[in-house]
Motif scaffolding. Structure first.
Motif, mmCIF file in Angstrom:
data_model
loop_
_atom_site.group_PDB
_atom_site.id
_atom_site.type_symbol
_atom_site.label_atom_id
_atom_site.label_comp_id
_atom_site.label_asym_id
_atom_site.label_seq_id
_atom_site.Cartn_x
_atom_site.Cartn_y
_atom_site.Cartn_z
ATOM 1 N N HIS A 142 -6.288 -5.675 -5.600
ATOM 2 C CA HIS A 142 -7.480 -5.253 -6.346
ATOM 3 C C HIS A 142 -7.249 -5.384 -7.850
ATOM 4 O O HIS A 142 -8.107 -5.885 -8.576
ATOM 5 C CB HIS A 142 -7.825 -3.808 -6.003
ATOM 6 C CG HIS A 142 -8.359 -3.635 -4.620
ATOM 7 N ND1 HIS A 142 -8.805 -2.454 -4.132
ATOM 8 C CD2 HIS A 142 -8.511 -4.526 -3.624
ATOM 9 C CE1 HIS A 142 -9.219 -2.604 -2.893
ATOM 10 N NE2 HIS A 142 -9.039 -3.859 -2.562
ATOM 11 N N VAL B 19 -1.932 0.809 -10.846
ATOM 12 C CA VAL B 19 -1.323 -0.531 -10.852
ATOM 13 C C VAL B 19 -1.566 -1.205 -12.193
ATOM 14 O O VAL B 19 -0.657 -1.784 -12.800
ATOM 15 C CB VAL B 19 -1.900 -1.381 -9.704
ATOM 16 C CG1 VAL B 19 -1.415 -2.803 -9.810
ATOM 17 C CG2 VAL B 19 -1.513 -0.799 -8.375
ATOM 18 N N VAL C 155 -13.264 -3.179 -7.969
ATOM 19 C CA VAL C 155 -13.490 -4.603 -8.188
ATOM 20 C C VAL C 155 -14.973 -4.934 -8.089
ATOM 21 O O VAL C 155 -15.471 -5.799 -8.810
ATOM 22 C CB VAL C 155 -12.668 -5.408 -7.170
ATOM 23 C CG1 VAL C 155 -12.616 -6.840 -7.569
ATOM 24 C CG2 VAL C 155 -11.276 -4.853 -7.078
ATOM 25 N N THR D 6 0.818 -1.212 0.000
ATOM 26 C CA THR D 6 0.000 0.000 0.000
ATOM 27 C C THR D 6 0.849 1.259 0.000
ATOM 28 O O THR D 6 0.653 2.165 -0.824
ATOM 29 C CB THR D 6 -0.905 0.016 1.243
ATOM 30 O OG1 THR D 6 -1.484 -1.250 1.403
ATOM 31 C CG2 THR D 6 -1.959 1.065 1.103
ATOM 32 N N ASP E 296 -4.988 -1.927 -0.116
ATOM 33 C CA ASP E 296 -3.854 -2.244 -0.972
ATOM 34 C C ASP E 296 -4.331 -2.378 -2.422
ATOM 35 O O ASP E 296 -5.160 -3.240 -2.712
ATOM 36 C CB ASP E 296 -3.238 -3.555 -0.483
ATOM 37 C CG ASP E 296 -1.887 -3.800 -1.120
ATOM 38 O OD1 ASP E 296 -1.550 -3.063 -2.054
ATOM 39 O OD2 ASP E 296 -1.190 -4.724 -0.678
ATOM 40 N N PRO E 297 -3.869 -1.547 -3.359
ATOM 41 C CA PRO E 297 -4.421 -1.619 -4.726
ATOM 42 C C PRO E 297 -3.905 -2.801 -5.540
ATOM 43 O O PRO E 297 -4.530 -3.152 -6.540
ATOM 44 C CB PRO E 297 -3.989 -0.303 -5.353
ATOM 45 C CG PRO E 297 -2.788 0.096 -4.603
ATOM 46 C CD PRO E 297 -2.963 -0.408 -3.204
ATOM 47 N N VAL E 298 -2.793 -3.403 -5.132
ATOM 48 C CA VAL E 298 -2.234 -4.472 -5.975
ATOM 49 C C VAL E 298 -3.146 -5.702 -6.017
ATOM 50 O O VAL E 298 -3.458 -6.200 -7.108
ATOM 51 C CB VAL E 298 -0.808 -4.819 -5.516
ATOM 52 C CG1 VAL E 298 -0.239 -5.919 -6.361
ATOM 53 C CG2 VAL E 298 0.070 -3.591 -5.603
#
Lengths: 245, 100, 92
Positions: free
Chosen positions: C62, A64, B57, A45, C58-60
């Motif tokens: 996602h 990302v 998501v 994060t 945490d965007p990773v």
């Protein structure tokens, strides 16, 4: 009736499977909880947030997907393309549904433009809020699905060669941008800061078209019929029984 | 204190509904019923993910997982039902294109 | 009890329920639904581990899940096409 209701499995085998799976679930929970108690915590994060000003967008998930790990997204589009090629190689599409009545046609006339509009909105807003190429492409594909349910056998997709171009457009633009950054002396898909936002928007626009085309083609479920590109859906419907026979 | 307790009850209810929908989906023997329950499961899952702070998501799951995936499985279930009905009463041709 | 752990354990239960249905049911479409629910369990676990109280998530994971959803749907579509081709009669 073999296909609609199936026979029940053997009782002893079913019991054995259930017992083993309960053990598996217990093992997984135990491993996870003992690990989670000692895990260091925040993961990536902090790193993702720290690099965000240099990524060209302000939504961390988009950063990302299209900056830090852009190569993964490129390869994922290739996975989609491979799946669609597999579907196309398995034969022609099913003839589709009969022409919808007035109520459904009226509904589609309202819903399809709204879906296209919200797809464009999600694509644009993806740089700073939840949204992005995948959601926008899914909305466009939903518009295609509605058209197919309403009787259009090719789900509003253009003819086959245009479909092939659309299906590779996102991957091609993505790879071209990567090559351009290579030529400019940076890493593959390592955007210069001043252009990063616009390059990401360019890639996302074409990726949206590609995702929408691939998902709609997956729903149609086969290679489009070669001729009849200008046939009206009604003509299609009248010809459909020939193909079945 | 009561706020966290209320939130905990909310979480438990969300998860129990999710698991209940999963069990109902997996244990229904009619494919069409299973497909419809699968769509409901996907939509509920996207609600749970919105609760977990993942709106990106959740959007994708609602549109792609529940929407398109559900539509795919539903049309396959319709075909399975049509073909099995065709086998059940062979002389009459199957109804190919029911109205939508 | 921590809410994050509660959500994570639901992911495991979804995964195991999916395996149960995959092993015990014979119909292709039910196996596909089971596979999709197994995948949903894994995605749910990733989302649950990405969440931290108060802080931004945490965007990773996602991004991983976003990619995974699309791949799962296209794999399902391919599998349904295979099933149709295996049954041999083209369009049903």
């Amino acid at each position: 009736m073999r296909n609609s209701l199936e026979p029940k499995p053997q009782r002893s085998a079913a019991l054995l499977v259930v017992v083993l799976l309960i053990l598996l679930a217990g093992l997984l929970q135990w491993v996870y909880f003992t690990h989670a108690a000692t895990a260091p915590g925040a993961g990536l994060t902090a790193l993702a947030q720290a690099e965000l000003p240099r990524s060209g967008v302000t939504n961390p998930v988009t950063a990302v997907l299209l900056n830090y790990r852009a190569l993964d997204t490129l390869l994922e589009l290739s996975v989609l393309l491979t799946a669609m090629l597999g579907i196309w190689s398995l034969g022609p599409a099913t003839p589709g549904y009969q022409q919808a009545g007035a109520v459904f046609a009226g509904l589609a006339a309202w819903v399809v433009p709204l879906l296209i509009l919200s797809g464009g909105y999600l694509l644009w807003i993806g740089a700073k809020a939840p949204g992005g190429a995948f959601q926008a492409g899914a909305l466009l594909a939903a518009a295609g699905v509605i058209q197919r349910l309403g009787g259009d056998p090719r789900a509003s997709l253009p003819n086959e060669s245009a479909q092939r171009w659309l299906a590779i457009a996102g991957i091609g633009i993505f790879a071209l941008v990567g090559l351009a950054t290579l030529v400019a002396g940076r890493g593959f898909l390592d955007y210069p800061l001043a252009w990063a936002g616009w390059l990401i928007l360019l890639i996302e626009t074409f990726a949206t078209l590609t995702i929408a085309t691939l998902l709609t083609a997956a729903y149609v479920g086969g290679q489009p019929p070669p001729s009849q590109t200008t046939a009206t859906p009604g003509m299609h419907r009248m010809q459909a029984p020939d193909r079945k026979a | 204190m009561t706020a966290t307790l209320a939130l905990l009850i909310f979480d438990v209810l969300m998860l129990l509904t999710l698991l209940g929908l999963a069990v109902a989906t997996l244990s229904s023997r009619d494919p069409r019923r299973a497909a419809i329950l699968f769509i409901a499961f996907g939509l509920w899952l996207s609600l749970v993910w919105a609760r977990l702070g993942a709106p990106d998501v959740a959007l994708a799951e609602a549109a792609i997982g529940a929407g398109l995936g559900g539509a795919l499985i539903l049309s396959a279930a319709r075909r399975a039902r049509a073909s099995s009905q065709a086998k059940a009463r062979a002389p009459t041709p199957p109804e190919r294109t029911p109205p939508v | 009890m921590d809410a994050e752990l509660l959500y994570a354990s639901a992911g495991f239960i979804l995964f195991v329920l999916g395996i149960w249905s995959l092993l015990l049911h014979r119909l292709l479409i039910r196996k596909l639904i089971a596979l999709n629910i197994m995948g949903s369990g894994v995605f749910h676990l990733l989302i649950a581990t990405a969440e931290h109280h108060g802080e931004p998530a945490d965007p990773v994971p996602h991004a991983l899940v976003l990619t995974g959803i699309v791949v799962a749907v296209s794999a399902t579509a391919l599998a349904l096409s295979f099933g149709r081709a295996l049954r041999g009669d083209g369009d049903d």
